[in-house]
Design an enzyme around this catalytic site. Structure first.
Site, mmCIF file in Angstrom:
data_model
loop_
_atom_site.group_PDB
_atom_site.id
_atom_site.type_symbol
_atom_site.label_atom_id
_atom_site.label_comp_id
_atom_site.label_asym_id
_atom_site.label_seq_id
_atom_site.Cartn_x
_atom_site.Cartn_y
_atom_site.Cartn_z
ATOM 1 N N LYS A 111 -2.842 8.598 -8.307
ATOM 2 C CA LYS A 111 -3.237 7.354 -8.625
ATOM 3 C C LYS A 111 -4.417 7.241 -9.482
ATOM 4 O O LYS A 111 -4.428 6.265 -10.477
ATOM 5 C CB LYS A 111 -3.361 6.541 -7.314
ATOM 6 C CG LYS A 111 -1.997 6.269 -6.352
ATOM 7 C CD LYS A 111 -2.165 5.662 -5.061
ATOM 8 C CE LYS A 111 -0.722 5.744 -4.622
ATOM 9 N NZ LYS A 111 -0.663 5.188 -3.124
ATOM 10 N N GLN A 138 -4.708 3.804 1.436
ATOM 11 C CA GLN A 138 -3.653 4.694 1.549
ATOM 12 C C GLN A 138 -3.187 4.701 3.242
ATOM 13 O O GLN A 138 -3.892 4.683 3.941
ATOM 14 C CB GLN A 138 -4.336 6.016 1.066
ATOM 15 C CG GLN A 138 -2.889 7.236 1.065
ATOM 16 C CD GLN A 138 -1.825 6.790 0.044
ATOM 17 O OE1 GLN A 138 -2.142 5.959 -0.926
ATOM 18 N NE2 GLN A 138 -0.645 7.116 0.158
ATOM 19 N N ASP A 176 -1.027 -3.691 -3.415
ATOM 20 C CA ASP A 176 0.133 -3.023 -2.925
ATOM 21 C C ASP A 176 1.155 -3.935 -2.481
ATOM 22 O O ASP A 176 2.424 -3.446 -1.925
ATOM 23 C CB ASP A 176 -0.445 -2.052 -1.456
ATOM 24 C CG ASP A 176 -0.542 -0.485 -1.597
ATOM 25 O OD1 ASP A 176 0.376 -0.106 -2.534
ATOM 26 O OD2 ASP A 176 -1.076 -0.140 -0.855
#
Ligand code: GUN
Length: 288
Positions: free
Chosen positions: A53, A97, A120
């Protein structure tokens, strides 16, 4: 029949270029989009995802920072960091995460992220917005699958879409996004009886179960488009998806490989959401 490959790496490069242009437009106006990624513990798969990422952010020229916290960090410390990042001017997107260690309440953490920085798309507000078709930040993996399907000009309206897997990260939002484009959607779970009765009805089959190579040719209708979201490492070290690629490519018309399928698209859509967050924050949302 042998399926054509949906090359996620190539599509992702093409889509990333579009977002680089939008990031460059912002930078020309003095706005540098910034992403903060929080990782807790030493899960090797999570570490690899996070480093990919960050690499993508570098490639597109975004600011990025990783906050690497120990496995035993307290929930309170994590929430404090999120609050600081919520306030930080140079940060437009915050990603925690997953999975988190068991002593941390995942929902509480996701709800702590400011909605406008929730790149997200996991905050309840954004989940609700997705449900009503007003989404701001679509979750990156299903967003990437939709972009892949549109890139490959796969028709969606009126098609039978079957999703195997009902996770909050992939299965459920995938269903909503396909439904929003007028697919007839079925969601199967690990408890679904006679799975192949459902999956052989699919014009578009999306698999996200975490069970290596569980979908075989007999699960697939000839000519179907098969999207494999799984990524599993076998004991031999080989990476495979949730679809038995060699078997299923004999019957599908289009199929994603693993690796090099959905994975790169997930990362590209994170870049997209971060640039969108910066556009919104700075009042530079493109009008067309
Ligand atoms: N873990 C697996 N996939 C994802 C994702 O898309 N976002 C986050 N935050 N964690 C993940």
């Amino acid at each position: 029949m042998s399926a054509a490959l949906i090359d996620g790496k190539a599509i992702s490069e093409a889509v990333r270029k579009e977002w680089k242009e939008r990031a460059d437009n912002l930078k020309a106006k003095g706005v540098l989009p910034g992403l903060a990624v929080i990782i807790v513990g030493d899960n090797p798969a999570s570490k690899l995802y996070v480093s990919n990422k960050i690499k993508a952010c570098h490639e597109v020229g975004l600011h990025s920072e990783v906050h690497d916290l120990p496995e035993d960090v307290s929930e309170k410390m994590l929430l404090k960091l999120i609050e600081e990042l919520n306030q930080a001017k140079k940060i437009n997107g915050i990603l925690v995460q997953l999975p988190l260690p068991k002593h941390i309440d995942e929902s509480k953490v996701l709800e702590a992220i400011k909605q406008d920085k929730d790149v997200d798309g996991f905050h309840l507000y954004n989940v609700g917005a997705l449900m009503t078709g007003n989404t701001v930040f679509p979750p990156c993996t299903p967003f990437g699958v939709m972009r892949m399907l549109s890139y490959c000009k796969v028709p969606i309206a009126g098609q039978n879409a079957v999703i195997v897997g009902r996770s909050n990260i992939v299965g459920k939002p995938m269903a909503i996004m396909l439904l929003q484009e007028d697919a007839t959607v079925t969601i199967c779970t690990s408890k679904t009886k006679e799975l192949e009765k459902h999956t052989t009805n699919a014009d578009i089959l999306v698999v996200a179960t975490g069970r290596p190579e569980m979908i075989k040719a007999e699960h697939v209708k000839p000519g179907a488009v098969v999207i494999d979201v799984g990524i599993n490492r076998l004991e031999s070290g080989k990476l495979v998806g949730d679809v038995d690629f060699e078997d299923v490519k004999k019957v599908a018309s289009l199929i994603t490989p693993v690796p090099g399928g959905v994975g790169p698209m997930t990362i590209t859509m994170l870049v997209a959401n971060t640039v969108m967050a910066a556009e919104r924050d700075s009042g530079n949302v493109p009008t067309d």
